[in-house]
Design an enzyme around this catalytic site. Sequence first.
Site, short mmCIF file in Angstrom:
data_model
loop_
_atom_site.label_atom_id
_atom_site.label_comp_id
_atom_site.label_asym_id
_atom_site.label_seq_id
_atom_site.Cartn_x
_atom_site.Cartn_y
_atom_site.Cartn_z
N LYS A 135 38.67 -25.84 32.71
CA LYS A 135 39.07 -25.81 31.30
C LYS A 135 39.99 -26.97 30.91
O LYS A 135 39.98 -27.40 29.75
CB LYS A 135 39.75 -24.48 30.97
CG LYS A 135 38.79 -23.29 31.08
CD LYS A 135 39.44 -22.00 30.63
CE LYS A 135 38.49 -20.84 30.88
NZ LYS A 135 38.99 -19.57 30.34
N ASP A 153 39.50 -18.19 23.89
CA ASP A 153 40.11 -17.14 24.72
C ASP A 153 41.20 -16.38 23.96
O ASP A 153 41.21 -15.14 23.96
CB ASP A 153 40.72 -17.75 25.99
CG ASP A 153 39.66 -18.18 27.00
OD1 ASP A 153 38.57 -17.57 27.01
OD2 ASP A 153 39.92 -19.12 27.77
#
Length: 305
Positions: free
Chosen positions: A87, A123
Amino acid sequence: MKQVYTTRDLAARAELDAGFGKPARLAVLGWPVAHSASPRMHQPALDALGIDARYIRLEVEPGGVPEAFARMRALGFIGCNVTVPHKFDALAACDEAHPGARALGAVNTVRFDADATRGFNTDGPGFARAIEDDFGVALAGLRVAIAGAGGGAGQAIASQCALSGVRGLVLVNRSLEKLGPLVAKLRQAGSEAEIRALSFDDPSLAAQCLDCDLIVNTSSVGLKDGDPSVLSEECLRPGQMVYDTIYQPPVTPMLAQAAACGCRTSNGLSMLLHQGVLAFQQWFPGADPLETMRAALVHSSTGAG
Ligand code: ATR
């Protein structure tokens, strides 16, 4: 049928798609990635909307994100999801990043537009929607404790809590030194929440947690067989909301303990679902895949798929 592809498989369309009716145009990148549940919800959503695309698992070695992006772009991919440990590298490999992703320093969703590779992070927003969906409350005004706040998931959720206007944040981590930079980042972003940072052996831990409306486990404790609950039962009280970002096993030791204490509980399947829906909407604005994805996840997580 191939379960996991590698960057080498992104050489030519003919080989990548041989034997399939639909071209691979979306992927989840990880290392490892075989366990990823993302294809199980994205493919049914693509199929239900009649989109001519396959969603694949792509195993990318550490350091390999820029090459994987370049190859996907060259093959006409629409975008991808990015999971552990990529990420942070994904943010660096994007031409542009949404402010939320930039603030967090991490990208979990990428769109290959004609003029640029754009990064997003769903997220945190996915977590906020999961709490609303599961408990019927917004994060704004809550007091929230996060156990394992120093990890990737913990930082995303802490940032979202601050952004959503929580009243208080209790950040708990085994290694206290990881919390300093996080607290500084939250303050820099203008959070007015009362923020406390402590380790699991802090004598005030139980009192601080009891004072919270919502307790979240973002640590990896509870994933492995035989793991204890990340927090002791002195930290919990009846009526409290307790969320575990782990969804396998569906009932972690912390959730079992919380249910026994009379808390309201939920697991990370809803966060997985909502971050997935928000990612899908970055690729296909206006689409509403929520119920298709929810049904697909429930179906596969009960062992039926
Ligand atoms: P990520 O890749 O998401 O950052 P990670 O590095 O595995 O995941 O860490 C996840 C979280 O679980 C971290 O907060 C980690 O605590 P540390 O920052 O102190 O390493 C936490 N964690 C892992 N094992 C733990 C344990 N046995 N007890 C308490 N916390 C633990």
